[in-house]
Design a protein around this motif. Sequence first.
Motif, PDB file in Angstrom:
ATOM      1  N   GLU A  31      -0.400  -0.095  -4.356  1.00  0.00           N
ATOM      2  CA  GLU A  31      -1.850   0.137  -4.396  1.00  0.00           C
ATOM      3  C   GLU A  31      -2.117   1.398  -3.600  1.00  0.00           C
ATOM      4  O   GLU A  31      -2.196   1.354  -2.365  1.00  0.00           O
ATOM      5  CB  GLU A  31      -2.602  -1.001  -3.724  1.00  0.00           C
ATOM      6  CG  GLU A  31      -2.477  -2.342  -4.373  1.00  0.00           C
ATOM      7  CD  GLU A  31      -3.442  -3.343  -3.719  1.00  0.00           C
ATOM      8  OE1 GLU A  31      -4.551  -3.540  -4.245  1.00  0.00           O
ATOM      9  OE2 GLU A  31      -3.092  -3.922  -2.670  1.00  0.00           O
ATOM     10  N   GLY A  62       0.827  -1.202   0.000  1.00  0.00           N
ATOM     11  CA  GLY A  62       0.000   0.000   0.000  1.00  0.00           C
ATOM     12  C   GLY A  62       0.859   1.248   0.000  1.00  0.00           C
ATOM     13  O   GLY A  62       2.083   1.186   0.150  1.00  0.00           O
ATOM     14  N   ASP A  63       0.202   2.377  -0.152  1.00  0.00           N
ATOM     15  CA  ASP A  63       0.933   3.647  -0.147  1.00  0.00           C
ATOM     16  C   ASP A  63       1.660   3.858   1.176  1.00  0.00           C
ATOM     17  O   ASP A  63       2.789   4.357   1.213  1.00  0.00           O
ATOM     18  CB  ASP A  63      -0.025   4.809  -0.415  1.00  0.00           C
ATOM     19  CG  ASP A  63      -1.281   4.759   0.453  1.00  0.00           C
ATOM     20  OD1 ASP A  63      -1.969   3.714   0.437  1.00  0.00           O
ATOM     21  OD2 ASP A  63      -1.554   5.743   1.163  1.00  0.00           O
ATOM     22  N   GLY A  64       1.050   3.440   2.264  1.00  0.00           N
ATOM     23  CA  GLY A  64       1.676   3.622   3.576  1.00  0.00           C
ATOM     24  C   GLY A  64       2.989   2.870   3.710  1.00  0.00           C
ATOM     25  O   GLY A  64       3.927   3.333   4.367  1.00  0.00           O
ATOM     26  N   ASN A 120      -4.359   3.665  -2.184  1.00  0.00           N
ATOM     27  CA  ASN A 120      -5.740   4.021  -1.827  1.00  0.00           C
ATOM     28  C   ASN A 120      -5.765   5.297  -0.998  1.00  0.00           C
ATOM     29  O   ASN A 120      -6.801   5.673  -0.443  1.00  0.00           O
ATOM     30  CB  ASN A 120      -6.440   2.858  -1.104  1.00  0.00           C
ATOM     31  CG  ASN A 120      -5.736   2.471   0.180  1.00  0.00           C
ATOM     32  OD1 ASN A 120      -4.892   3.219   0.692  1.00  0.00           O
ATOM     33  ND2 ASN A 120      -6.075   1.314   0.720  1.00  0.00           N
ATOM     34  N   GLY A 121      -4.617   5.938  -0.881  1.00  0.00           N
ATOM     35  CA  GLY A 121      -4.558   7.240  -0.207  1.00  0.00           C
ATOM     36  C   GLY A 121      -4.679   7.187   1.294  1.00  0.00           C
ATOM     37  O   GLY A 121      -4.606   8.228   1.953  1.00  0.00           O
ATOM     38  N   LEU A 122      -4.851   5.998   1.823  1.00  0.00           N
ATOM     39  CA  LEU A 122      -5.066   5.859   3.272  1.00  0.00           C
ATOM     40  C   LEU A 122      -4.140   4.820   3.877  1.00  0.00           C
ATOM     41  O   LEU A 122      -3.833   3.805   3.250  1.00  0.00           O
ATOM     42  CB  LEU A 122      -6.505   5.404   3.548  1.00  0.00           C
ATOM     43  CG  LEU A 122      -7.633   6.418   3.341  1.00  0.00           C
ATOM     44  CD1 LEU A 122      -8.983   5.715   3.453  1.00  0.00           C
ATOM     45  CD2 LEU A 122      -7.529   7.543   4.371  1.00  0.00           C
ATOM     46  N   ALA A 123      -3.715   5.088   5.063  1.00  0.00           N
ATOM     47  CA  ALA A 123      -3.132   4.058   5.915  1.00  0.00           C
ATOM     48  C   ALA A 123      -4.002   4.076   7.167  1.00  0.00           C
ATOM     49  O   ALA A 123      -3.986   5.046   7.926  1.00  0.00           O
ATOM     50  CB  ALA A 123      -1.679   4.376   6.259  1.00  0.00           C
TER      51      ALA A 123
HETATM   52 MG   LIG Z   1      -3.142   2.628   1.725  1.00  0.00          MG
END
Ligand SMILES: [Mg+2]
Lengths: 364, 364, 308, 308
Positions: C171, C143-145, C173-176
């Motif tokens: 991936e 993920g992005d995080g 998704n702009g969130l962690a």
């Molecule tokens: Mg994320």
Amino acid sequence: MNVSSKERPSTQTRVLSYAGALLETMDSALADHPNVFIMGQGVDDFKGIFGSTTGLAQKYGAQRVFDVPLMEEGMTGVAIGAALVGDYPITTHIRADFSFLAMNQIVNLASKYRYMFGGIMSCPMLIRLVVGRSWGQGAQHSQSPQATFAHYPGLTVVMPSTSQAIVDMYPQIIVRHPGPVVSIEHRLLYNLDFSVSAGTPAKPIPLTSYVAREGRDVTVVATSVMVLEALRAAQYVAEKAGIEVEVIDLNSISHPDWELVIGSIRKTGRLVIADTSWLEYGVAGEVCRQVMMRDPAMLRQAPAMLGMAAAPCPTAKSLEDIYYPSQHETVEAILTQVCGSRHGIELPVERSMTEGYKRFRGPF
Amino acid sequence: MNVSSKERPSTQTRVLSYAGALLETMDSALADHPNVFIMGQGVDDFKGIFGSTTGLAQKYGAQRVFDVPLMEEGMTGVAIGAALVGDYPITTHIRADFSFLAMNQIVNLASKYRYMFGGIMSCPMLIRLVVGRSWGQGAQHSQSPQATFAHYPGLTVVMPSTSQAIVDMYPQIIVRHPGPVVSIEHRLLYNLDFSVSAGTPAKPIPLTSYVAREGRDVTVVATSVMVLEALRAAQYVAEKAGIEVEVIDLNSISHPDWELVIGSIRKTGRLVIADTSWLEYGVAGEVCRQVMMRDPAMLRQAPAMLGMAAAPCPTAKSLEDIYYPSQHETVEAILTQVCGSRHGIELPVERSMTEGYKRFRGPF
Amino acid sequence: MDSDERYRRLFRTALTIRLVEERIIELYPSDRIQSPVHLSIGQEAVAVGVCDALNVDDLVFATYRSHGFYIAKGGSLPKMFAELYGRVGGVSKGKAGSMHLSAPEVGLMGSSAVVASSIPHAVGAALSFKRRGSSRVAVAVFGDGATEEGVYHESLNFAALMKVPVLFLCEDNGLAVHSFKNARQSYNLLEHAKTFGIEARRLDEGWDMLAIRQATLDALSVVRAGRPFVLEIATGRYKEHVGVGDDFHFGYRNATDIDAWKARDPLLLDEKLVAELKPEIDREIAAAAEFAETSPFPGRDELLTDII
Amino acid sequence: MDSDERYRRLFRTALTIRLVEERIIELYPSDRIQSPVHLSIGQEAVAVGVCDALNVDDLVFATYRSHGFYIAKGGSLPKMFAELYGRVGGVSKGKAGSMHLSAPEVGLMGSSAVVASSIPHAVGAALSFKRRGSSRVAVAVFGDGATEEGVYHESLNFAALMKVPVLFLCEDNGLAVHSFKNARQSYNLLEHAKTFGIEARRLDEGWDMLAIRQATLDALSVVRAGRPFVLEIATGRYKEHVGVGDDFHFGYRNATDIDAWKARDPLLLDEKLVAELKPEIDREIAAAAEFAETSPFPGRDELLTDII
Ligand SMILES: [Mg+2]
Ligand SMILES: Cc1ncc(C[n+]2csc(CCOP(=O)(O)OP(=O)(O)O)c2C)c(N)n1
Ligand SMILES: Cc1ncc(C[n+]2csc(CCOP(=O)(O)OP(=O)(O)O)c2C)c(N)n1
Ligand SMILES: [Mg+2]
């Protein structure tokens, strides 16, 4: 220094330093198994991890033996990934202290891979850690994390104390052992010469504990360089006082042969534990637990315990010398176990254990 | 579930959940000490580390309570740097397992800073780790690394088992304690209600061990949520068999009150050790070592030990239930110590310890 | 191949993921699945597009949010359900659960619940492939995080230095959990990767399976030539971070953030194709759940096996 | 200030470092210093130029190779020698030794022998300064190798996000032990830092104390305004990585690599100034060594103090 080790069944022996034994086993691992590779900071340089990998990059090429950037966590992860597809990685840390940077990969990933996935994958690999000691290693270059790693199921943790242990154990581990192995090598051992059996020994040192010297009066359970200390002390008290010490090299920290250890303690009724790390939450505790679980009455008296003082390691030599147990203290512990505190037997004067190792010129 | 805790001298009590106690102490730490700040992944979100920091970012501002990127090693290093210049950082890890990523900063730096520099600098700080358990946490969200951290001198490691322990200990730690503290909080405790003294208790829970329940027949030395398990079992065996269990909350793992522990064992002559982690190289070993160092004959028989099974934690509930010691086993261990294995007393049927915690609605 | 047929194939896989996870949502209150679940609803297209571009023997190393990759890489549904149910018939006899799905027989290696921790594994596998002269590649999914963790940096550097065939797939998704990317990252992922000499590309159309497939194929042509590649795909997490619920009511994000994604989501838009494919997929899912239901729970004999 | 006087001041400090380390080389065979020493001979100008630009209450967090920073920041010579000798009169009563020099009273915080590990400490101190509205800055000193560690990435990201007054100072001697930078790094440090939104600059003239001083002042004007800065200074390690010897004969590098540095080294070139300053500095060093010699060894009473 001149210590006698367990008699080997094979008659022929040769002299081999600890570093030499490492180099031999690394070399034959690379020669015998195309899937073996070695990576670590400086493995391909002229110092070759204190002589244990020197020349191997030239011999086997940069694809098999290579330097890596400073990236302990990343390197260990890379090793796991390679192991998962059938390679056998050997990684090195020139000080065990740096393995804490890879703790997540070692403990959260490598140690759990097989179980977590129900046995369908595994990552056999060898992680070599060198414990520093003496010459002002200080607090960050002197730690010996066997208890830390052995607490986590899935890891095999060994502490080879002689060239024979390397020569016997590493071939059992490399490629053949199903899971990740953390081998904790002691820097003080590297330059020592040992006599090893010339051919394949009849009874190679197993991936568990073994008797390094037989005796009837007191059991010393020791790890790594403390095995040598125990053997030196055993020889001393044999000569000075006719006391026969049984020295057990715990050897595997994660999978000791507890029956062997307990059998010896039952026989002698007296116990000294000598470890390279702190006593608190360390090897000494686990030995005590194993004794107590079976029978607290097995011991005639409280055991003696030798380890690092309960502080980070100081740099100053005057402090370092008293930080680690000396021969003086090791012999004292043994004599007190056998003859009581008023034993009246003369103690060795050696102030610093490392002096013994410097003076040592082997072979024996 | 309804367990009775140590009687408190103060007559007035109130009901406070573990998460509530954490929130209160975090809140007053921020209110009372301008140099305190809290950082960790999610400390400022609506879940607020399971309710232990909720609303504090709003109340004290983003300079005092703030989210951080995923950077366990970096965050811990940042905390050390801030502590060195007089701030008091509180960091959080929503699972203790993630602290392995910060192991280098915790063990190689924070724990050694004061000693390594001869006392001229220090980095007091609080590192909060949450141990996961139940609902399929699996191998990487369930570890309880108290023995790992307590092995290293310089660290203070505590495991508060009740709201009272939080309310009493955290103010003693925050700002006042000279060095870094690792506090291991158990997720199962968070939602439990406890009765705590309304005012300042006459005898606050100290930064060491204390008697959680007095008894004469057998000593149970327990940590964290296992203290509650021990108290539940104590109540059960008192009711069923008139057996009086003395429960000692080890509470501080790095600095237990060994005299208290040993005094109790000398009194009862029987011992059960109940810890939240693996037995191998864990708390049980250290307790055994402390007993043996003093007098192996103190115990009439081998102690019983309860901990996680010697494997990574499996996810499937059927396995998880037998992976951890149940009430059934805890009671069985106590009864066997006191009455022998053929005690004939009916055991509780509860299959999974976590059922007890789900059913629990407190207060008591 | 007929591009229409390709679309159907991808769509069918994506729909399977969606329906499986919706089934999980339905089942969850029954406590049949007693473990945390991190749903990929909204993110299916990424797994589907990427895996369709891979060969079966290319390896994927993924995360706790990997139902999508498991299915897209070809993992067996009955084994997946049995794993989620904690049964012996599961991929890992129930020892893994949702967070540690794997299917090595089709190239999904062990998923890890420690963020970023499987990234270097992909690099290591790729290193082996390279040494053996194999044309296989490894894909690190994260993920992005995860890119905030130090090991991401170490992995990029090493992969670029050693020129190993690894695809770093982010991936985004702009969130962690509940944190937005701008509160966590001061860098632009592509620019950052390029400073390691790694080619990098972002695809904003994270709903478009065919575009993702093509972007992956393009990236793989670089990777198979022995150069790592960073492919960042924007996507949207419809559900809460962990668990089966929505989370808009908590107020930390707006439903409208996700509405834009839903407005482009083929699984929502192409109702006709859904209607056509759903019955068969539903039967497969029912069979898988049925298999799980009848598979025994692992017992004490499993507790201490496969440790070393 | 007279720029000539400034030059003399900087030169004097650099010469002190050089002479101190040359004295260490002489002393080493006597076993008075029983700990590893990482000499900064050849790199003095960096410490000198940087520290001269700092205020006394600005903090420096450094490494095992910090004799230079200790002296340049204003640490006491007698306490330094006593520390190296393992005596009670040392900065840290001998518990620290060469690898962990510090002088908090003049802003040199604890040096760490774990590569890169003090980088986030500087960030943390800077974070505190910022919150207190202080104008102090913190400097993270590290070698080129240190930037390979994940924590460097984490530190840059956090510092940029939080906008803290930290100067990241990379002493680029091109070596990590015996490894050359191109075998370890796929990135360009400046480009890399810039992707975090961090201003960055490289100075190739690592022998030029005045240029380093000016570059640091320039960087500090950014840092004091609350923006981290990466300053990379090229320099040359004359001696072996650890220990007091040369290492050209091992063949892994050429003496000519270093000859270019020596050809510009003011401490070698400006013989006149050396001759003028040396006698006094030598006296200071002799006094410091004398102090060390007479300071007692720490005894058992020191073994278990200052632990918690
Ligand atoms: Mg994320
Ligand atoms: C090392 C580590 N730190 C923290 C966590 C807790 N955690 C679980 S998921 C997550 C967010 C990860 O975000 P991202 O990488 O973007 O993946 P996503 O969940 O969005 O798919 C965090 C912080 C963890 N599992 N591992
Ligand atoms: C985490 C860690 N890994 C490995 C080492 C061993 N080591 C000591 S110095 C060094 C090289 C560091 O190079 P660089 O950062 O460029 O600093 P320099 O020595 O050139 O000043 C290494 C690998 C260490 N001390 N710490
Ligand atoms: Mg360097």
